[in-house]
Write an enzyme that holds these catalytic residues in place. Structure first.
Site, PDB file in Angstrom:
ATOM      1  N   LYS A 239      -5.390  10.769   0.773  1.00  0.00           N
ATOM      2  CA  LYS A 239      -5.559   9.430   1.356  1.00  0.00           C
ATOM      3  C   LYS A 239      -6.853   8.856   0.787  1.00  0.00           C
ATOM      4  CE  LYS A 239      -6.686   7.249   5.774  1.00  0.00           C
ATOM      5  NZ  LYS A 239      -7.004   7.509   7.193  1.00  0.00           N
TER       6      LYS A 239
ATOM      7  N   VAL B 145      -5.491   0.232   2.974  1.00  0.00           N
ATOM      8  CA  VAL B 145      -5.656  -1.221   2.852  1.00  0.00           C
ATOM      9  C   VAL B 145      -6.853  -1.526   1.950  1.00  0.00           C
ATOM     10  CG1 VAL B 145      -6.296  -3.318   4.133  1.00  0.00           C
ATOM     11  CG2 VAL B 145      -4.500  -1.792   5.019  1.00  0.00           C
TER      12      VAL B 145
ATOM     13  N   LYS C  41      -3.214  -1.973  15.929  1.00  0.00           N
ATOM     14  CA  LYS C  41      -2.630  -1.343  17.118  1.00  0.00           C
ATOM     15  C   LYS C  41      -3.728  -0.898  18.062  1.00  0.00           C
ATOM     16  CE  LYS C  41      -0.158   1.782  15.045  1.00  0.00           C
ATOM     17  NZ  LYS C  41      -0.568   1.609  13.640  1.00  0.00           N
TER      18      LYS C  41
ATOM     19  N   GLU D  36       0.825  -1.222   0.000  1.00  0.00           N
ATOM     20  CA  GLU D  36       0.000   0.000   0.000  1.00  0.00           C
ATOM     21  C   GLU D  36       0.855   1.266   0.000  1.00  0.00           C
ATOM     22  OE1 GLU D  36      -1.487   1.828   3.496  1.00  0.00           O
ATOM     23  OE2 GLU D  36      -1.172   0.035   4.724  1.00  0.00           O
TER      24      GLU D  36
ATOM     25  N   ALA E 166     -13.136   1.466   6.625  1.00  0.00           N
ATOM     26  CA  ALA E 166     -13.626   0.762   5.438  1.00  0.00           C
ATOM     27  C   ALA E 166     -12.754  -0.459   5.115  1.00  0.00           C
ATOM     28  CB  ALA E 166     -13.673   1.708   4.245  1.00  0.00           C
TER      29      ALA E 166
HETATM   30  N1  PSU Z   1      -2.504   1.404  10.576  1.00  0.00           N
HETATM   31  C1  PSU Z   1      -1.171   1.526  10.689  1.00  0.00           C
HETATM   32  N2  PSU Z   1      -0.483   2.225   9.753  1.00  0.00           N
HETATM   33  C2  PSU Z   1      -1.108   2.791   8.676  1.00  0.00           C
HETATM   34  C3  PSU Z   1      -2.527   2.625   8.557  1.00  0.00           C
HETATM   35  C4  PSU Z   1      -3.175   1.917   9.519  1.00  0.00           C
HETATM   36  O1  PSU Z   1      -0.600   1.030  11.635  1.00  0.00           O
HETATM   37  O2  PSU Z   1      -0.441   3.437   7.857  1.00  0.00           O
HETATM   38  C5  PSU Z   1      -3.233   3.192   7.350  1.00  0.00           C
HETATM   39  C6  PSU Z   1      -3.550   2.069   6.356  1.00  0.00           C
HETATM   40  O3  PSU Z   1      -3.424   2.568   5.056  1.00  0.00           O
HETATM   41  C7  PSU Z   1      -5.011   1.769   6.667  1.00  0.00           C
HETATM   42  C8  PSU Z   1      -5.522   3.150   6.977  1.00  0.00           C
HETATM   43  O4  PSU Z   1      -5.705   1.185   5.592  1.00  0.00           O
HETATM   44  O5  PSU Z   1      -4.483   3.743   7.737  1.00  0.00           O
HETATM   45  C9  PSU Z   1      -6.796   3.115   7.749  1.00  0.00           C
HETATM   46  O6  PSU Z   1      -7.354   4.407   7.793  1.00  0.00           O
HETATM   47  P1  PSU Z   1      -8.848   4.605   8.297  1.00  0.00           P
HETATM   48  O7  PSU Z   1      -8.808   4.183   9.735  1.00  0.00           O
HETATM   49  O8  PSU Z   1      -9.108   6.071   8.118  1.00  0.00           O
HETATM   50  O9  PSU Z   1      -9.713   3.728   7.466  1.00  0.00           O
END
Ligand code: PSU
Ligand code: MN
Length: 303
Positions: free
Chosen positions: A87, A107, A160, A26, A142
């Protein structure tokens, strides 16, 4: 015929032609997950680790109104430094393609691009999930919906503790997503090798995972599979140390009024700041370990 919205690099095209295993990566982790210059170093190293373990890397991003599958060094540099990189999760995808903006894939959208290109294995650091305080703000990434509908195997180091881990597992169960502990019975917690949350499924070899992917293919199941690969303990930050830092980061997020798509990038950057860079080194090491395991899974699947 290649899909008209895909632009596939020569390295990845050659891999398809020679029936070599390909592993997707990614780009949000580069643009919004780590600071410069560690982000671009990580992006280059992780590609090399995949090559060293017998597969071909395909880092994915949105450029010129297409999914770019396999990036050049200058693309990685741009994603790592440009201020206007969007993003892009599923919601944002059609807009960023139509406007020909530069997009970093999460992701969820990396899975969409990988699936369009026919790539079955995708390596990342951590996935998005159910955020803490879900009862109030209903923030669920998502990524979890995508795992429920797109048949790509995602190798991560768990999720995490900025997230609500048990609710994330419940959500994945509802969506029918297998969460497989790689050589572990417990969900890894990203910086820490183990959480207290027991998984229902474990695999001890790449072959076992490849067998399950093939069974899912044969059944025509539409969803993906999540492989939870613990960080090697010599690189981990123990739970009791990191949990205080995460609590502080969450408190600062609330005070700053940050929410929605800015939440995860804000918390990641805050944790790097509060640990004076130690969390960044941990994050980089777990991605490298996931790359090695992901390349092995891709190879086993291709045999
Ligand atoms: N968790 C991590 N590092 C990251 C992300 C998540 O430890 O870089 C990134 C990934 O690209 C994941 C996104 O798909 O954050 C999730 O964002 P959101 O919670 O806004 O869907
Ligand atoms: Mn969200």
């Amino acid at each position: 015929m290649t899909h008209p919205l895909l632009s596939i690099s020569q390295e990845v095209q050659a891999a398809f032609a020679n029936q070599q295993p390909v592993v997707a990566l990614e780009s949000t982790i580069i643009s919004h997950g780590m600071p410069y210059p560690q982000n671009v170093e990580m992006a280059k190293n992780v590609e090399q680790i995949i090559r060293d373990h017998g597969a071909v890397p395909a880092t994915i991003a949105i450029m010129n109104g297409q999914f770019k599958i396999g990036l050049e060094e200058e693309d990685l540099q741009l994603l790592a430094t440009a201020k206007d990189v969007v993003k892009v999760s599923r919601r944002d995808l059609s807009e960023v393609i139509a406007k020909k903006q530069i997009g970093a894939t999460t992701v969820a959208t990396t899975m969409i691009g990988a699936h369009l290109a026919g790539i079955k294995v995708f390596v990342t650091g951590g996935i998005g999930g159910v955020h803490r305080g879900y009862q109030e703000h209903m923030d669920v990434s998502a990524d979890l919906e995508e795992l429920g509908m797109t048949p790509v195997t995602v190798v991560c180091a768990g999720a995490k503790a900025i997230l609500d881990l048990p609710r994330t597992l419940e959500y994945l169960e509802t969506k029918g997503v297998p969460v497989v502990g790689y050589q572990t019975d417990y969900l890894p917690a990203f910086y820490s090798a183990q959480s207290e949350f027991k998984l229902t499924s474990r695999a001890d070899s790449p072959q076992e995972i490849a067998d399950r992917m093939k069974a899912a293919d044969a059944l025509g199941l539409q969803g993906g599979m999540l492989i939870a690969n613990p960080i090697p303990t010599e690189h981990e930050i123990p739970n009791e140390e990191i949990s205080q830092i995460i609590d502080q980061a969450l408190a600062e997020e609330k005070a700053a009024g940050v929410h929605g798509k800015d939440s995860t990038p804000f918390l990641l950057a805050k944790i790097v700041e509060l640990t004076e860079g130690r969390s960044l080194e941990t994050n980089i090491q777990l991605v490298y370990h996931n790359a090695k395991v992901g390349a092995q899974i891709a190879q086993a699947y291709h045999q």
